[in-house]
Enzyme design. Structure first.
Site, PDB file in Angstrom:
ATOM      1  N   THR A  28       0.873  -1.180   0.000  1.00  0.00           N
ATOM      2  CA  THR A  28       0.000   0.000   0.000  1.00  0.00           C
ATOM      3  C   THR A  28       0.906   1.223   0.000  1.00  0.00           C
ATOM      4  O   THR A  28       1.656   1.430   0.965  1.00  0.00           O
ATOM      5  CB  THR A  28      -0.887   0.028   1.254  1.00  0.00           C
ATOM      6  OG1 THR A  28      -1.662  -1.171   1.282  1.00  0.00           O
ATOM      7  CG2 THR A  28      -1.823   1.228   1.236  1.00  0.00           C
ATOM      8  N   LYS A  57      -7.799   1.620  -3.132  1.00  0.00           N
ATOM      9  CA  LYS A  57      -7.507   1.153  -1.764  1.00  0.00           C
ATOM     10  C   LYS A  57      -7.659   2.304  -0.759  1.00  0.00           C
ATOM     11  O   LYS A  57      -8.287   2.152   0.291  1.00  0.00           O
ATOM     12  CB  LYS A  57      -6.082   0.573  -1.736  1.00  0.00           C
ATOM     13  CG  LYS A  57      -5.466   0.413  -0.376  1.00  0.00           C
ATOM     14  CD  LYS A  57      -5.636  -0.944   0.199  1.00  0.00           C
ATOM     15  CE  LYS A  57      -5.085  -0.998   1.616  1.00  0.00           C
ATOM     16  NZ  LYS A  57      -5.359  -2.205   2.314  1.00  0.00           N
ATOM     17  N   LYS A  81      -1.947   4.910   8.547  1.00  0.00           N
ATOM     18  CA  LYS A  81      -1.155   5.011   7.309  1.00  0.00           C
ATOM     19  C   LYS A  81      -2.072   5.272   6.114  1.00  0.00           C
ATOM     20  O   LYS A  81      -1.829   6.169   5.308  1.00  0.00           O
ATOM     21  CB  LYS A  81      -0.377   3.704   7.094  1.00  0.00           C
ATOM     22  CG  LYS A  81       0.329   3.651   5.747  1.00  0.00           C
ATOM     23  CD  LYS A  81       0.937   2.296   5.451  1.00  0.00           C
ATOM     24  CE  LYS A  81       1.463   2.273   4.024  1.00  0.00           C
ATOM     25  NZ  LYS A  81       2.050   0.993   3.642  1.00  0.00           N
TER      26      LYS A  81
HETATM   27  P1  NAD Z   1       5.804  -5.828   7.401  1.00  0.00           P
HETATM   28  O1  NAD Z   1       6.507  -4.670   8.016  1.00  0.00           O
HETATM   29  O2  NAD Z   1       5.437  -6.994   8.233  1.00  0.00           O
HETATM   30  O3  NAD Z   1       6.673  -6.385   6.154  1.00  0.00           O
HETATM   31  C1  NAD Z   1       7.423  -5.575   5.290  1.00  0.00           C
HETATM   32  C2  NAD Z   1       8.709  -6.346   5.009  1.00  0.00           C
HETATM   33  O4  NAD Z   1       9.452  -5.640   4.021  1.00  0.00           O
HETATM   34  C3  NAD Z   1       9.615  -6.476   6.238  1.00  0.00           C
HETATM   35  O5  NAD Z   1       9.904  -7.855   6.468  1.00  0.00           O
HETATM   36  C4  NAD Z   1      10.861  -5.683   5.854  1.00  0.00           C
HETATM   37  O6  NAD Z   1      12.053  -6.243   6.378  1.00  0.00           O
HETATM   38  C5  NAD Z   1      10.823  -5.790   4.350  1.00  0.00           C
HETATM   39  N1  NAD Z   1      11.570  -4.765   3.638  1.00  0.00           N
HETATM   40  C6  NAD Z   1      11.582  -3.428   3.834  1.00  0.00           C
HETATM   41  N2  NAD Z   1      12.361  -2.829   2.914  1.00  0.00           N
HETATM   42  C7  NAD Z   1      12.839  -3.812   2.114  1.00  0.00           C
HETATM   43  C8  NAD Z   1      13.679  -3.827   0.981  1.00  0.00           C
HETATM   44  N3  NAD Z   1      14.199  -2.703   0.462  1.00  0.00           N
HETATM   45  N4  NAD Z   1      13.962  -5.013   0.405  1.00  0.00           N
HETATM   46  C9  NAD Z   1      13.437  -6.161   0.918  1.00  0.00           C
HETATM   47  N5  NAD Z   1      12.631  -6.214   1.985  1.00  0.00           N
HETATM   48  C10 NAD Z   1      12.345  -5.048   2.568  1.00  0.00           C
HETATM   49  O7  NAD Z   1       4.505  -5.196   6.687  1.00  0.00           O
HETATM   50  P2  NAD Z   1       3.209  -5.998   6.202  1.00  0.00           P
HETATM   51  O8  NAD Z   1       2.193  -5.992   7.293  1.00  0.00           O
HETATM   52  O9  NAD Z   1       3.611  -7.277   5.561  1.00  0.00           O
HETATM   53  O10 NAD Z   1       2.672  -4.981   5.100  1.00  0.00           O
HETATM   54  C11 NAD Z   1       3.273  -4.895   3.816  1.00  0.00           C
HETATM   55  C12 NAD Z   1       2.440  -3.953   2.974  1.00  0.00           C
HETATM   56  O11 NAD Z   1       1.092  -4.438   2.908  1.00  0.00           O
HETATM   57  C13 NAD Z   1       2.345  -2.531   3.548  1.00  0.00           C
HETATM   58  O12 NAD Z   1       2.415  -1.621   2.481  1.00  0.00           O
HETATM   59  C14 NAD Z   1       0.996  -2.516   4.241  1.00  0.00           C
HETATM   60  O13 NAD Z   1       0.434  -1.216   4.310  1.00  0.00           O
HETATM   61  C15 NAD Z   1       0.203  -3.425   3.331  1.00  0.00           C
HETATM   62  N6  NAD Z   1      -0.959  -4.079   3.978  1.00  0.00           N
HETATM   63  C16 NAD Z   1      -0.840  -4.667   5.194  1.00  0.00           C
HETATM   64  C17 NAD Z   1      -1.943  -5.286   5.774  1.00  0.00           C
HETATM   65  C18 NAD Z   1      -1.841  -5.954   7.126  1.00  0.00           C
HETATM   66  O14 NAD Z   1      -2.894  -6.298   7.695  1.00  0.00           O
HETATM   67  N7  NAD Z   1      -0.641  -6.188   7.650  1.00  0.00           N
HETATM   68  C19 NAD Z   1      -3.174  -5.303   5.105  1.00  0.00           C
HETATM   69  C20 NAD Z   1      -3.266  -4.723   3.838  1.00  0.00           C
HETATM   70  C21 NAD Z   1      -2.142  -4.105   3.282  1.00  0.00           C
END
Ligand code: NAD
Length: 301
Positions: A94, A169, A244
């Site tokens: 997102t 979204k 966010k």
């Molecule tokens: P998270 O923080 O658990 O995972 C993100 C991952 O990306 C981490 O493991 C981090 O180490 C990795 N990362 C960061 N920079 C990086 C890079 N340059 N190269 C490789 N890896 C890298 O977050 P999440 O909950 O998995 O969410 C991910 C996305 O999905 C976000 O944009 C969030 O807004 C969206 N989202 C999350 C949810 C939810 O319920 N968690 C729901 C819908 C959308």
């Protein structure tokens, strides 16, 4: 079956990549976190030493990263350059529309197709493979992405051109955030008027106050057994993520001159609640801020 690079194996990315693996694809993962890489190895996923190394030879490159800066930096930092000609880029993070369109442009500059495909459904949906994808890109790119998205979710909605998935979204989640505050205000008013939670729910859920947030994420314990209110507001959909999304919506509205007064106000209420200790709680716990409780961070009634 395709060779897929999956960048970002966090709470969402790890189960999504696992579902691609289960569907029979060859998945090579990369994450900056060694713990995430260990977890990926443990389920039999190949892992690469860098994002570029994962993309080398991949037909499809999926990213699931925290925010727009991470996405653009990854694309500029070798991900697009390393992928073979003709690779398809899918970003399910997102992010803000500008970063998403920048990522589309970076892919297009090398003749690659790209799709922004943010998700709704949370970690539970990612694990169960029941996510909804909101897809933005050319019709050809979206159709090419569809079977891969279908391995990770139940619904793919084609929203329009580059960035349209992200726009959908943030608009959807702005409705959700505003709705939850409205529902919370109604329950708090009911409490003060001596009206039973269940009675209000029975009326509102079958009357003109009915909405998805009420019937799925009711912010008081009881009426909806599966709602986070019944488990101390353990998320679910965390307040930090709602904040966010509402911040993305506010910034987008400012950039195009849209007056989203309620969206802005909802964002400020969630920001105060998060700052007061509610960031890790389900977004439905914002009812505590409406009540003016200890975690509210905002002035009480
Ligand atoms: P998270 O923080 O658990 O995972 C993100 C991952 O990306 C981490 O493991 C981090 O180490 C990795 N990362 C960061 N920079 C990086 C890079 N340059 N190269 C490789 N890896 C890298 O977050 P999440 O909950 O998995 O969410 C991910 C996305 O999905 C976000 O944009 C969030 O807004 C969206 N989202 C999350 C949810 C939810 O319920 N968690 C729901 C819908 C959308």
């Amino acid at each position: 079956m395709a060779a897929i690079a999956f960048i970002g194996l966090g709470n969402m990315g790890a189960p999504m990549a696992a579902n691609l693996l289960k569907a029979g694809h060859t998945v090579t993962g990369f994450d900056l976190s060694p713990a995430a890489l260990d977890a990926a190895r443990a389920i039999g996923m190949a892992v690469a030493p860098s994002a570029a190394a994962a993309a080398d030879g991949a037909e499809v490159v999926v990213t699931m990263l925290p925010a727009g800066d991470h996405l653009v930096e990854a694309y500029e930092g070798g991900l697009v350059a390393a992928a073979p000609t003709g690779a398809l880029f899918i970003d399910s993070s997102t992010v803000d529309v500008a970063s998403s369109r920048r990522a589309h442009d970076l892919a297009a500059e090398r003749g690659m197709m790209a799709v922004d495909a943010p998700v709704s459904g949370g970690v539970a949906g990612a694990e169960a493979g029941t996510l909804t994808f909101m897809a933005g890109g050319t019709p050809e790119a979206v159709e090419r992405a569809r079977p891969f998205l279908a391995s990770m979710g139940r619904r793919v909605v084609a929203c329009g051109g580059p960035g349209a998935g992200q726009a959908a979204k943030m608009c959807n989640n702005m409705i959700l955030g505003i709705s939850m505050i409205g529902i919370s205000e109604a329950f708090v008013l009911a409490e003060r008027l001596g009206l039973d939670h269940q009675a209000l729910f029975d009326v509102a859920s079958t009357s003109s106050g009915q909405c998805w947030a009420l019937t799925n994420h009711c912010p008081v314990p009881g009426p909806v057994p599966g709602s986070a209110a019944n488990r101390g507001y353990r998320p679910g959909f965390a307040t930090a993520l709602m904040l966010k999304d509402l911040t993305l919506a506010r910034d987008a509205a400012e950039s195009v001159g849209a007056d989203t007064a309620l969206g802005r106000h909802a964002r400020d209420i969630f920001a105060a609640f998060a700052a007061g200790g509610g960031a890790g709680l389900d977004y439905s716990a914002v009812i505590e801020a409406v009540r003016g409780g200890a975690r509210s961070g905002v002035a009480g009634p």
